[in-house]
Design a protein around this motif. Structure first.
Motif, PDB file in Angstrom:
ATOM      1  N   SER A  63       2.753  -3.819   9.605  1.00  0.00           N
ATOM      2  CA  SER A  63       3.050  -4.169  10.995  1.00  0.00           C
ATOM      3  C   SER A  63       1.776  -4.464  11.780  1.00  0.00           C
ATOM      4  O   SER A  63       0.673  -4.090  11.377  1.00  0.00           O
ATOM      5  CB  SER A  63       3.813  -3.028  11.664  1.00  0.00           C
ATOM      6  OG  SER A  63       3.000  -1.882  11.776  1.00  0.00           O
ATOM      7  N   LYS A  64       1.948  -5.119  12.915  1.00  0.00           N
ATOM      8  CA  LYS A  64       0.791  -5.547  13.708  1.00  0.00           C
ATOM      9  C   LYS A  64      -0.026  -4.354  14.215  1.00  0.00           C
ATOM     10  O   LYS A  64      -1.256  -4.427  14.280  1.00  0.00           O
ATOM     11  CB  LYS A  64       1.235  -6.415  14.878  1.00  0.00           C
ATOM     12  CG  LYS A  64       2.079  -5.712  15.936  1.00  0.00           C
ATOM     13  CD  LYS A  64       2.402  -6.638  17.103  1.00  0.00           C
ATOM     14  CE  LYS A  64       3.191  -5.919  18.196  1.00  0.00           C
ATOM     15  NZ  LYS A  64       3.507  -6.807  19.324  1.00  0.00           N
ATOM     16  N   GLU A  65       0.634  -3.264  14.574  1.00  0.00           N
ATOM     17  CA  GLU A  65      -0.099  -2.112  15.105  1.00  0.00           C
ATOM     18  C   GLU A  65      -0.934  -1.433  14.033  1.00  0.00           C
ATOM     19  O   GLU A  65      -1.991  -0.882  14.321  1.00  0.00           O
ATOM     20  CB  GLU A  65       0.868  -1.118  15.735  1.00  0.00           C
ATOM     21  CG  GLU A  65       1.495  -1.590  17.025  1.00  0.00           C
ATOM     22  CD  GLU A  65       0.460  -1.877  18.109  1.00  0.00           C
ATOM     23  OE1 GLU A  65      -0.371  -0.997  18.398  1.00  0.00           O
ATOM     24  OE2 GLU A  65       0.466  -2.985  18.658  1.00  0.00           O
ATOM     25  N   MET A  66      -0.461  -1.466  12.789  1.00  0.00           N
ATOM     26  CA  MET A  66      -1.195  -0.831  11.696  1.00  0.00           C
ATOM     27  C   MET A  66      -2.244  -1.773  11.097  1.00  0.00           C
ATOM     28  O   MET A  66      -3.111  -1.326  10.347  1.00  0.00           O
ATOM     29  CB  MET A  66      -0.222  -0.395  10.602  1.00  0.00           C
ATOM     30  CG  MET A  66       0.770   0.665  11.038  1.00  0.00           C
ATOM     31  SD  MET A  66       0.005   2.233  11.478  1.00  0.00           S
ATOM     32  CE  MET A  66      -0.581   2.788   9.882  1.00  0.00           C
ATOM     33  N   SER A 228      12.276  -1.085   2.569  1.00  0.00           N
ATOM     34  CA  SER A 228      12.486  -2.119   3.575  1.00  0.00           C
ATOM     35  C   SER A 228      11.427  -1.986   4.656  1.00  0.00           C
ATOM     36  O   SER A 228      10.997  -0.877   4.988  1.00  0.00           O
ATOM     37  CB  SER A 228      13.877  -1.987   4.196  1.00  0.00           C
ATOM     38  OG  SER A 228      14.000  -2.819   5.332  1.00  0.00           O
ATOM     39  N   ARG A 229      11.001  -3.104   5.223  1.00  0.00           N
ATOM     40  CA  ARG A 229      10.061  -3.065   6.340  1.00  0.00           C
ATOM     41  C   ARG A 229      10.690  -2.435   7.577  1.00  0.00           C
ATOM     42  O   ARG A 229       9.990  -1.961   8.463  1.00  0.00           O
ATOM     43  CB  ARG A 229       9.582  -4.483   6.663  1.00  0.00           C
ATOM     44  CG  ARG A 229       8.446  -4.969   5.806  1.00  0.00           C
ATOM     45  CD  ARG A 229       8.184  -6.445   5.986  1.00  0.00           C
ATOM     46  NE  ARG A 229       9.123  -7.234   5.219  1.00  0.00           N
ATOM     47  CZ  ARG A 229       8.855  -8.422   4.685  1.00  0.00           C
ATOM     48  NH1 ARG A 229       7.668  -8.951   4.853  1.00  0.00           N
ATOM     49  NH2 ARG A 229       9.754  -9.082   3.993  1.00  0.00           N
ATOM     50  N   VAL A 230      12.019  -2.448   7.622  1.00  0.00           N
ATOM     51  CA  VAL A 230      12.741  -1.855   8.751  1.00  0.00           C
ATOM     52  C   VAL A 230      13.082  -0.418   8.379  1.00  0.00           C
ATOM     53  O   VAL A 230      13.889  -0.166   7.483  1.00  0.00           O
ATOM     54  CB  VAL A 230      14.023  -2.637   9.073  1.00  0.00           C
ATOM     55  CG1 VAL A 230      14.703  -2.054  10.296  1.00  0.00           C
ATOM     56  CG2 VAL A 230      13.706  -4.112   9.279  1.00  0.00           C
ATOM     57  N   SER A 231      12.481   0.535   9.082  1.00  0.00           N
ATOM     58  CA  SER A 231      12.641   1.947   8.725  1.00  0.00           C
ATOM     59  C   SER A 231      13.561   2.659   9.712  1.00  0.00           C
ATOM     60  O   SER A 231      14.389   2.036  10.374  1.00  0.00           O
ATOM     61  CB  SER A 231      11.265   2.608   8.668  1.00  0.00           C
ATOM     62  OG  SER A 231      11.352   3.921   8.154  1.00  0.00           O
ATOM     63  N   ASP A 232      13.418   3.960   9.812  1.00  0.00           N
ATOM     64  CA  ASP A 232      14.288   4.796  10.643  1.00  0.00           C
ATOM     65  C   ASP A 232      14.360   4.268  12.066  1.00  0.00           C
ATOM     66  O   ASP A 232      13.331   3.962  12.683  1.00  0.00           O
ATOM     67  CB  ASP A 232      13.780   6.240  10.657  1.00  0.00           C
ATOM     68  CG  ASP A 232      13.719   6.849   9.269  1.00  0.00           C
ATOM     69  OD1 ASP A 232      14.377   6.296   8.360  1.00  0.00           O
ATOM     70  OD2 ASP A 232      13.017   7.857   9.095  1.00  0.00           O
ATOM     71  N   HIS A 233      15.582   4.159  12.580  1.00  0.00           N
ATOM     72  CA  HIS A 233      15.845   3.701  13.946  1.00  0.00           C
ATOM     73  C   HIS A 233      15.336   2.278  14.192  1.00  0.00           C
ATOM     74  O   HIS A 233      15.136   1.877  15.347  1.00  0.00           O
ATOM     75  CB  HIS A 233      15.237   4.664  14.971  1.00  0.00           C
ATOM     76  CG  HIS A 233      15.645   6.093  14.755  1.00  0.00           C
ATOM     77  ND1 HIS A 233      16.931   6.545  14.989  1.00  0.00           N
ATOM     78  CD2 HIS A 233      14.950   7.166  14.308  1.00  0.00           C
ATOM     79  CE1 HIS A 233      16.997   7.838  14.699  1.00  0.00           C
ATOM     80  NE2 HIS A 233      15.811   8.233  14.281  1.00  0.00           N
ATOM     81  N   GLY A 234      15.100   1.523  13.120  1.00  0.00           N
ATOM     82  CA  GLY A 234      14.683   0.134  13.269  1.00  0.00           C
ATOM     83  C   GLY A 234      13.203  -0.065  13.503  1.00  0.00           C
ATOM     84  O   GLY A 234      12.768  -1.191  13.778  1.00  0.00           O
ATOM     85  N   LYS A 265      14.432   9.821  -0.917  1.00  0.00           N
ATOM     86  CA  LYS A 265      14.332   8.851   0.173  1.00  0.00           C
ATOM     87  C   LYS A 265      14.529   7.438  -0.359  1.00  0.00           C
ATOM     88  O   LYS A 265      15.244   6.624   0.248  1.00  0.00           O
ATOM     89  CB  LYS A 265      12.964   8.985   0.849  1.00  0.00           C
ATOM     90  CG  LYS A 265      12.713   7.984   1.981  1.00  0.00           C
ATOM     91  CD  LYS A 265      13.605   8.249   3.171  1.00  0.00           C
ATOM     92  CE  LYS A 265      13.238   7.350   4.335  1.00  0.00           C
ATOM     93  NZ  LYS A 265      14.143   7.534   5.487  1.00  0.00           N
ATOM     94  N   PHE A 266      13.892   7.125  -1.496  1.00  0.00           N
ATOM     95  CA  PHE A 266      14.062   5.806  -2.097  1.00  0.00           C
ATOM     96  C   PHE A 266      15.541   5.513  -2.353  1.00  0.00           C
ATOM     97  O   PHE A 266      16.055   4.445  -2.026  1.00  0.00           O
ATOM     98  CB  PHE A 266      13.306   5.717  -3.426  1.00  0.00           C
ATOM     99  CG  PHE A 266      11.806   5.746  -3.297  1.00  0.00           C
ATOM    100  CD1 PHE A 266      11.172   5.267  -2.162  1.00  0.00           C
ATOM    101  CD2 PHE A 266      11.017   6.246  -4.319  1.00  0.00           C
ATOM    102  CE1 PHE A 266       9.796   5.283  -2.047  1.00  0.00           C
ATOM    103  CE2 PHE A 266       9.638   6.274  -4.218  1.00  0.00           C
ATOM    104  CZ  PHE A 266       9.025   5.791  -3.081  1.00  0.00           C
ATOM    105  N   ASN A 267      16.223   6.485  -2.956  1.00  0.00           N
ATOM    106  CA  ASN A 267      17.613   6.275  -3.359  1.00  0.00           C
ATOM    107  C   ASN A 267      18.614   6.421  -2.218  1.00  0.00           C
ATOM    108  O   ASN A 267      19.803   6.159  -2.415  1.00  0.00           O
ATOM    109  CB  ASN A 267      17.983   7.229  -4.487  1.00  0.00           C
ATOM    110  CG  ASN A 267      17.552   6.718  -5.849  1.00  0.00           C
ATOM    111  OD1 ASN A 267      17.493   5.522  -6.074  1.00  0.00           O
ATOM    112  ND2 ASN A 267      17.243   7.633  -6.753  1.00  0.00           N
TER     113      ASN A 267
END
Length: 528
Positions: A63-66, A228-234, A265-267
């Motif tokens: 992501s841009k912030e990281m 996925s690049r989209v994690s918890d709560h989006g 977590k993966f599964n």
């Protein structure tokens, strides 16, 4: 006398290195073989000259912030994950803001880097460059190699009998190419394509090809877990996962337990064993970022296969005995980094002792480019002393085989904190907890963004605190293009969580002070 530093490569590492040298009063000269900055991220349709660029549709997986420069946040309206065009625009903004272009010599190739005959006394390097066919010799006190590790494509043709034909009996008559040559999917329309390798590039290209190809097969020999690049709560994956709190848990809890938690977590997204991707019993595995590949596998547009045993004229035979007709073979098998311009004595140093070369080599990571700062600080700090400024810094370990890369993977936060400690720019959570609790909580429980390494020490940036406290605002800003009514009071909930977290943070600070091997102590950041 001002020390002169040669910087090879005008990509992201080169730009950061120029800026860090200028900050410390050094005299940098950057040599870039192409006509513009950006390196890998400056997309072109052509593959002439062997220059490696990203493919047309690529989107960053951090992501841009990281991923930002530690003292230059991305514009708040930029999306969280960026196409190459916006990333290159950001690099241009950075170069213009800090007036870096005047220090770059474009269309100049570095031919050789050699120690001078009096190196033992002077610590100087001779750098020979070539511009428009004319060679020129330069003398520098230090050299920073910022060419990255995407240099020479690795084609494992030797893995199959009878190269360049894939079989000693017959030659594969279809087309084969390395992912370096891939630009877009149009040339593969209605073809049966085999992608060899399932790293991030292999996964991305498999998905893109599945939209136009008749069939896509992916051959892999290792277990692969997908995120996925989209994690918890989006929220972006790396902002949720890369925190000092989670890093502390990794250190605190037994490794077997952490492995179980990670596999679970993966599964939780989908069962990887059902898809033939990975098993929880796997001892060797890798993780890639790809949110679309599971659906492609589920819909049958991509088919996962084991390792290739051999090729015939028009097909691939796999280790499980199955056989598929193939028109095109696309090798997503990585790169090697030979650094041909370095003298043999320097190359052999890294070849013979790769894992032990970290005192000489700074692998390029998304860490706010603290590697550049550590190198410059260590060198500039020697001015006026008897110690010489005789450094050569490479921004990646040169690997002869991309599979060796697994042996050199290191924990991101441990590594960046080690580099920050060397440079004297690592923040102290315990100290901040006493002086600035809000910032301390944001640093410990929030994402470990590059701004954290601009809070203290040399190169301290006055905007670092504000950048950290507003990083979630910049994350949400590009998403707020349509406002919906949300009556929940998230801010009050956050205040309560902070209050509950404060005792835990105090306890953690106490533990860190008792266990210096964590790299945290009450003295951290005392170089102010």
């Amino acid at each position: 006398m001002v020390q002169r530093v040669a910087i090879i490569g005008g990509g992201v590492g080169g730009l950061a290195s120029i800026k860090c040298c200028l900050d410390e009063g050094l005299e940098p000269t950057c040599f870039e073989r192409s006509e513009d900055i950006g390196g890998l991220w400056r997309y072109t349709d052509s593959t002439d000259g062997g220059r490696v660029t990203v493919y047309r549709s690529v989107i960053t997986n951090t992501s841009k912030e990281m991923s930002c420069f530690s003292d230059f946040p991305f514009p708040e309206d930029f999306p969280n994950y960026l196409p190459h065009s916006l990333l290159l625009e950001y690099f241009r903004m950075y170069a213009q803001h800090f007036d870096l272009l005047q220090h770059i010599r474009f269309k100049t190739t570095v031919v050789s880097v050699r120690k001078r005959p009096d190196f033992a006394a002077s610590g100087q390097w001779e750098v020979i460059t070539e511009t428009d066919g004319v060679q020129e010799s330069h003398i520098f006190d230090a050299v920073m190699v910022c060419t990255g590790h995407y240099q020479e494509p690795y084609l494992p043709l030797a893995s199959f009998p009878g190269k360049p034909c894939f079989s000693s009996q017959t030659c594969f008559k279809g087309r084969y190419l390395h992912s370096q040559e891939y630009k877009d999917a149009e040339a593969f329309r209605e073809k049966r394509v085999l992608v060899v390798g399932i790293g991030n590039t292999g996964g991305d290209l498999s998905v893109e090809l599945s939209r136009v190809a008749a069939k896509v097969f992916v051959s892999t020999r290792s277990s692969t877990w997908l995120f996925s690049r989209v994690s918890d709560h989006g929220f972006p994956l790396d902002m949720v996962n890369t925190t000092r709190f989670k890093h502390f848990l990794d250190w605190l809890l037994p490794s077997a337990l952490m492995k179980w938690i990670k596999f679970r977590k993966f599964n939780s997204w989908f069962n990887h064993a059902n898809y033939g991707l990975a098993s929880t019993k796997s001892s060797y595995f890798k993780v890639i970022i790809n949110e679309e590949l599971p659906f492609c596998l589920l819909s049958g547009t991509v088919v996962l296969k084991p390792s290739v045993k051999e090729f015939t004229e028009s097909s691939a035979v796999f280790e499980d005995g199955t056989k598929e007709n193939i028109d095109v073979v696309l090798f997503a098998t990585g790169y090697i980094s030979p650094f041909p311009f370095l003298e043999e004595s320097v190359r052999s140093l890294f070849d013979n002792n790769q894992t032990g070369a970290r005192t000489h080599v700074f692998p390029l990571q998304h860490s706010g480019f603290s590697e550049s700062r550590a190198f410059v600080f260590c060198g500039a700090g020697n001015r006026g002393r008897k110690t010489q400024f005789d450094f050569l810094c490479l921004f990646y370990v040169p690997l002869r085989n991309p599979t060796e890369r697994e042996n050199l993977k290191i924990n991101f936060m441990s590594y960046t904190d080690d580099i920050a400690s060397c440079a004297g720019v690592k923040p102290s959570v315990l100290r901040l907890l006493l002086t600035d609790p809000r910032l301390a909580l944001a640093i410990f429980f929030g994402p470990c963004t590059p701004y954290q390494y601009r809070l203290v020490g040399r190169g301290k940036w006055s905007g670092a605190r504000e950048a950290i406290l507003t990083q979630w605002q910049r994350t949400l800003k590009p998403l707020r293009t349509r406002v919906v009514d949300d009556s929940s009071d998230s801010s009050s909930g956050w205040c309560w969580r902070c209050l509950l977290a404060l005792p835990a943070a105090l306890m953690v600070g106490f533990l860190f002070s008792k266990y210096p091997r964590m790299g945290w102590s009450s003295q951290a950041g005392s170089q102010l």
